[in-house]
Enzyme design. Structure first.
Site, PDB file in Angstrom:
ATOM      1  N   SER A  14       0.831  -1.194   0.000  1.00  0.00           N
ATOM      2  CA  SER A  14       0.000   0.000   0.000  1.00  0.00           C
ATOM      3  C   SER A  14       0.868   1.247   0.000  1.00  0.00           C
ATOM      4  CB  SER A  14      -0.922   0.019   1.221  1.00  0.00           C
ATOM      5  OG  SER A  14      -0.173   0.262   2.403  1.00  0.00           O
ATOM      6  N   LYS A  82       0.380  -1.233  15.683  1.00  0.00           N
ATOM      7  CA  LYS A  82      -0.982  -1.557  16.092  1.00  0.00           C
ATOM      8  C   LYS A  82      -1.544  -2.745  15.310  1.00  0.00           C
ATOM      9  CE  LYS A  82      -3.354   1.806  13.067  1.00  0.00           C
ATOM     10  NZ  LYS A  82      -4.166   0.840  12.304  1.00  0.00           N
ATOM     11  N   ASP A  83      -0.899  -3.114  14.203  1.00  0.00           N
ATOM     12  CA  ASP A  83      -1.360  -4.256  13.411  1.00  0.00           C
ATOM     13  C   ASP A  83      -0.834  -5.591  13.915  1.00  0.00           C
ATOM     14  OD1 ASP A  83      -2.667  -2.492  11.757  1.00  0.00           O
ATOM     15  OD2 ASP A  83      -1.240  -2.636  10.100  1.00  0.00           O
ATOM     16  N   THR A 126     -15.820   4.152   9.460  1.00  0.00           N
ATOM     17  CA  THR A 126     -14.613   3.660  10.119  1.00  0.00           C
ATOM     18  C   THR A 126     -14.635   2.139  10.080  1.00  0.00           C
ATOM     19  OG1 THR A 126     -13.378   3.526  12.189  1.00  0.00           O
ATOM     20  CG2 THR A 126     -15.750   3.749  12.392  1.00  0.00           C
ATOM     21  N   SER A 128     -12.989   0.443  12.528  1.00  0.00           N
ATOM     22  CA  SER A 128     -12.509   0.097  13.860  1.00  0.00           C
ATOM     23  C   SER A 128     -13.645   0.047  14.876  1.00  0.00           C
ATOM     24  CB  SER A 128     -11.485   1.146  14.309  1.00  0.00           C
ATOM     25  OG  SER A 128     -11.324   1.156  15.706  1.00  0.00           O
ATOM     26  N   ARG A 130     -13.362   0.118  18.048  1.00  0.00           N
ATOM     27  CA  ARG A 130     -13.067   1.131  19.065  1.00  0.00           C
ATOM     28  C   ARG A 130     -13.587   2.498  18.630  1.00  0.00           C
ATOM     29  NH1 ARG A 130      -9.512   5.025  18.795  1.00  0.00           N
ATOM     30  NH2 ARG A 130      -8.411   4.008  17.084  1.00  0.00           N
ATOM     31  N   ARG A 131     -13.301   2.874  17.392  1.00  0.00           N
ATOM     32  CA  ARG A 131     -13.754   4.179  16.905  1.00  0.00           C
ATOM     33  C   ARG A 131     -15.280   4.234  16.819  1.00  0.00           C
ATOM     34  NH1 ARG A 131      -9.087   4.196  12.314  1.00  0.00           N
ATOM     35  NH2 ARG A 131      -7.429   5.206  13.544  1.00  0.00           N
ATOM     36  N   ARG A 148     -13.724  -0.133   4.388  1.00  0.00           N
ATOM     37  CA  ARG A 148     -12.382  -0.657   4.153  1.00  0.00           C
ATOM     38  C   ARG A 148     -11.748   0.183   3.056  1.00  0.00           C
ATOM     39  NH1 ARG A 148     -10.682  -5.787   4.935  1.00  0.00           N
ATOM     40  NH2 ARG A 148      -8.714  -4.809   4.344  1.00  0.00           N
ATOM     41  N   GLY A 149     -10.471  -0.079   2.811  1.00  0.00           N
ATOM     42  CA  GLY A 149      -9.782   0.605   1.728  1.00  0.00           C
ATOM     43  C   GLY A 149      -8.599   1.414   2.221  1.00  0.00           C
ATOM     44  N   ASN A 150      -7.752   1.826   1.270  1.00  0.00           N
ATOM     45  CA  ASN A 150      -6.593   2.621   1.644  1.00  0.00           C
ATOM     46  C   ASN A 150      -7.009   4.055   1.963  1.00  0.00           C
ATOM     47  OD1 ASN A 150      -6.860   4.035  -0.823  1.00  0.00           O
ATOM     48  ND2 ASN A 150      -5.536   2.582  -1.886  1.00  0.00           N
ATOM     49  N   THR A 153      -8.870   5.947  -0.806  1.00  0.00           N
ATOM     50  CA  THR A 153     -10.221   5.411  -0.995  1.00  0.00           C
ATOM     51  C   THR A 153     -11.159   5.941   0.074  1.00  0.00           C
ATOM     52  OG1 THR A 153      -9.407   3.379  -2.030  1.00  0.00           O
ATOM     53  CG2 THR A 153     -11.608   3.297  -1.056  1.00  0.00           C
ATOM     54  N   ARG A 154     -10.707   5.964   1.307  1.00  0.00           N
ATOM     55  CA  ARG A 154     -11.556   6.411   2.409  1.00  0.00           C
ATOM     56  C   ARG A 154     -11.838   7.905   2.325  1.00  0.00           C
ATOM     57  NH1 ARG A 154     -10.523   2.577   7.616  1.00  0.00           N
ATOM     58  NH2 ARG A 154      -9.830   0.735   6.505  1.00  0.00           N
ATOM     59  N   CYS A 242      -6.686  -7.271  18.121  1.00  0.00           N
ATOM     60  CA  CYS A 242      -6.333  -5.925  17.682  1.00  0.00           C
ATOM     61  C   CYS A 242      -7.563  -5.082  17.382  1.00  0.00           C
ATOM     62  CB  CYS A 242      -5.464  -5.993  16.425  1.00  0.00           C
ATOM     63  SG  CYS A 242      -3.952  -6.944  16.604  1.00  0.00           S
TER      64      CYS A 242
END
Length: 314
Positions: A14, A82-83, A126, A128, A130-131, A148-150, A153-154, A242
């Site tokens: 990416s 974080k991944d 989002t 996530s 958590r978010r 989803r997406g890079n 894209t987002r 995660c």
């Protein structure tokens, strides 16, 4: 090393992964005096369009990189910390955690609106949990959607009008020089981010290589390693994935390590928070062990207070 003597660094393909790996490669090249070759590795997280939670969390980005490392197709790999799953990978070790970037979340909205200024029922994207919980805690009226997406894209979901806003990691936007799109930064004291967010992990094989060990020791940043270790220890003790709705934020102030961790219900209506601190002392390894102890202590308090019943942690 490769047949040409170059140090091979594995990464996802990416734009963000290549940008952050390029920064690491530049430092490795400078410190080692050797050529550096970047090896692109395709992961399940890159090819699947399913939600991260259904894939088992963001660890899906790490497994193929680790397999490439163990197969000696590369000498080092670069992860977003974080991944990474919190469990150690047999035969591998995190050789360095470079100086951490901004750990905050960034809010990107149409017309530069803040979260509080969004109209009722606005659509926010989002990937996530958590978010999701944090957004619903502050604005239960919002239409929060899984995306989803890079990064491009987002951001495009907002530019096209499909969504009113999205939430991304500030560190990723900074590494791609895209901070101009941010409407608002969420401060960590009110909106703790994912454990390890903003930090990179440079992973290598556990077998000692004096040259690589020297390079990695130069790239390692003690406070970043200690804060991320404390945050990730919260996840480990909670036995959380995660993608669990858990936020954690640690800082080093002089020799004092301070940690706050929060577990959320998915609908954002409830949360539990624990805050702890300790004095760092001893060698780098001893300081990291103390950081892990601090994270475990915070998690134990959360579990005692009912965190496992509040949210799906696995």
């Amino acid at each position: 090393m490769s047949a040409t003597g170059a140090i091979r660094i594995g990464t996802r393909g990416s734009a963000l992964a290549l940008a952050q790996t390029g920064q690491v490669a530049d430092r490795v090249r400078k410190v080692s005096g050797r050529e550096v070759e970047i090896v692109r590795v395709t992961t399940e997280g890159d090819t699947s369009r399913a939600s991260l939670s259904s894939l088992g969390g963001t660890g899906v980005f790490a497994s193929a990189l680790r397999e490439s490392l163990l197969a000696e197709e590369c000498d080092l790999v670069v992860h977003s910390l974080k991944d990474l799953p919190t469990a150690a990978a047999p035969g591998l070790r995190i050789g360095a955690v470079p100086k951490r970037a901004d750990a905050r979340d960034a809010f990107i909205a149409r017309d530069g609106l803040t979260l509080e200024a969004l109209p009722e029922g606005a659509a926010v994207g989002t990937g996530s949990p958590r978010r999701v919980a944090q957004l619903r805690a502050r604005r239960p009226d919002l239409d929060v959607r899984d995306i989803r997406g890079n990064i491009d894209t987002r951001i495009g979901f907002v530019d096209s009008g499909e969504l009113d806003a999205i939430v991304l990691a500030a560190a990723g936007l900074g590494r791609l020089d895209r901070l101009e799109v941010v409407s608002e930064f969420f401060e960590l004291d009110e909106h703790p981010s994912a454990p390890g967010q903003g930090a990179l992990a440079i992973e290598g094989r556990a077998t000692s290589d004096p040259e690589l060990d020297r390079v990695l020791s130069t790239l390692d940043h003690g406070p970043s390693r200690q804060t991320s270790a404390a945050e990730r220890a919260v996840l480990a003790r909670l036995e959380a994935g995660c993608a669990a709705p858990v936020g954690a934020s640690a800082i080093v102030d002089s020799e004092l390590l301070l940690l706050t961790a929060t577990v959320y219900s998915i609908d954002g209506s409830q949360s539990l928070t624990a805050s702890h601190g300790l004095v760092l002392e001893g060698s780098p390894a001893e300081r990291e062990a103390l950081a892990v102890e601090l994270g475990s202590r915070a998690a134990d308090e959360l579990l005692k207070r009912g965190a496992a019943d509040l949210a799906p942690l696995r």
